[in-house]
Design an enzyme around this catalytic site. Structure first.
Site, PDB file in Angstrom:
ATOM      1  N   ASP A   1       0.836  -1.199   0.000  1.00  0.00           N
ATOM      2  CA  ASP A   1       0.000   0.000   0.000  1.00  0.00           C
ATOM      3  C   ASP A   1       0.875   1.255   0.000  1.00  0.00           C
ATOM      4  O   ASP A   1       1.983   1.243   0.535  1.00  0.00           O
ATOM      5  CB  ASP A   1      -0.897  -0.026   1.252  1.00  0.00           C
ATOM      6  CG  ASP A   1      -2.091   0.895   1.111  1.00  0.00           C
ATOM      7  OD1 ASP A   1      -2.288   1.483   0.029  1.00  0.00           O
ATOM      8  OD2 ASP A   1      -2.836   1.032   2.107  1.00  0.00           O
TER       9      ASP A   1
ATOM     10  N   ASN B   1     -10.650  -3.007  -6.235  1.00  0.00           N
ATOM     11  CA  ASN B   1      -9.828  -2.042  -6.992  1.00  0.00           C
ATOM     12  C   ASN B   1     -10.424  -1.677  -8.357  1.00  0.00           C
ATOM     13  O   ASN B   1     -10.016  -0.681  -8.967  1.00  0.00           O
ATOM     14  CB  ASN B   1      -8.394  -2.560  -7.178  1.00  0.00           C
ATOM     15  CG  ASN B   1      -7.534  -2.441  -5.931  1.00  0.00           C
ATOM     16  OD1 ASN B   1      -6.577  -3.190  -5.745  1.00  0.00           O
ATOM     17  ND2 ASN B   1      -7.856  -1.502  -5.050  1.00  0.00           N
TER      18      ASN B   1
END
Ligand code: FPP
Length: 247
Positions: free
Chosen positions: A18, A66
Site C-alpha cells: 500500500d 480495486n
C-alpha cells in the site's frame, strides 16, 4: 561468508502493498508512477524473500474492490501486470520460483490471463519457492465460492457436513494447497486487512509499517522478519506450555 540472517524465518509471508498513490503524490507525479515504482519493489522483495528462505510470498496486487478506481488507473495497473509477467518469466525460471494466483482471474483482461497462464505453466514444476499474486481477490468472495464448492461436494456425497472442520473446509479455498501465512505485512501506515486472506491470517503475526510500498526495500523486509522472530506465537496456549513444548 554472508552475514547471518534472522534466526526464525516465516515460511509464508503475505504483504498488502500500500502507498503507491501517496508516494507519487508526494513527488507531484501521476499515481501510475507510484505503481511503476511499486513493481520494482516487488522484484526486490522476491529476491530478498528467497535470500532469507521465505518459501511462500503472497502479494495483494489487485483487490476485487480495486475495479472502482478510475479507468485509466485500472488499465495502467493491468498494463504493469502484463509488463511484469513478460519481464519476470525468465527470472522466475532461473530462480526456480513457481508463480501462482489466487482470486477470480477470469475477469482480468485476456492479455493478462494469457501471460499468467504462460508463466504459471513454465514454472509449475518448481516446489521450493512460490510467488502467489492475489488478483481480483477478496476474502469474502473467496469464502462464498468455497461454501458453494463445499455444498456441491456434500451433494455429490464427497463430504459429510457432520465431519466439517476448518482443515477440510479450507481445502475449498483458493489457498487450499498453501500453508497459512505466518506473517502479514502492510505498508503505508494503514491499519486494516482490507478483505485480504481473513481466515488464513487467523494466527499470523501482523506488522504494520509506515513505509510506503515504493520505498519498502531489502532492509525493511529483513527488519519485519527480525520482528517476527521476536514475537511469541502461542496459538491459544500459554507461554509456559510453549516453553515446555520447546524443551
Ligand atoms: C496500493 O497502493 C497498491 C495497489 C492497489 C496495487 C499494487 C500494485 C503494484 C505494486 C504494482 C503491480 C503489481 C505487480 C505484482 C506487478 P495505493 O494506490 O492504494 O496507494 P495509496 O493508498 O497511497 O493511494
Amino acid at each position: 561468508m554472508s552475514a547471518p540472517g534472522p534466526a526464525k524465518i516465516p515460511q509464508h509471508v503475505a504483504i498488502i502493498m500500500d502507498g503507491n498513490g501517496r508516494w507519487a503524490k508526494q513527488r507531484g507525479l501521476p499515481r501510475l508512477e507510484g505503481h511503476r515504482r511499486g513493481v520494482e519493489t516487488v522484484r526486490t522483495v522476491v529476491d530478498t524473500a528467497r535470500e532469507l528462505g521465505i518459501r511462500y510470498l503472497t502479494l495483494y496486487a489487485f483487490s476485487a474492490e480495486n475495479w472502482k478506481r478510475p479507468g485509466d488507473e485500472v488499465s495502467g495497473l493491468m498494463g504493469l501486470l502484463d509488463f511484469f509477467l513478460k519481464r519476470e518469466l525468465n527470472n522466475l525460471i532461473k530462480e526456480k520460483v513457481r508463480l501462482r494466483t489466487i482470486g477470480r482471474i477470469d475477469a482480468l483482461p485476456a492479455n493478462v490471463q494469457r501471460e499468467l497462464a504462460r508463466v504459471k505453466e513454465a514454472t509449475k514444476h518448481f516446489t521450493e519457492w512460490n510467488l502467489v499474486l492475489a488478483l481480483n481477490y477478496g476474502a469474502q468472495t473467496e469464502a462464498a465460492d468455497a461454501a458453494r464448492a463445499y455444498a456441491e461436494a456434500v451433494q455429490a456425497g464427497r463430504e459429510d457436513p457432520a465431519e466439517a472442520t476448518w482443515e477440510k473446509f479450507s481445502r475449498y479455498f483458493s489457498t487450499g494447497d498453501l500453508p497459512e501465512p505466518d506473517l502479514l505485512i502492510r505498508t503505508s501506515g494503514e491499519l486494516r486487512l482490507s478483505n485480504f486472506l481473513m481466515l488464513q491470517l487467523a494466527y499470523a503475526e501482523l506488522i504494520f509499517t509506515p513505509t510506503l510500498w515504493p520505498d519498502f526495500g531489502r532492509t525493511d523486509l529483513v527488519a519485519a522478519v527480525e520482528e517476527y522472530g521476536r514475537r511469541e506465537r502461542r496459538y491459544g496456549a500459554t507461554t509456559e506450555q510453549i516453553k515446555a513444548g520447546a524443551s
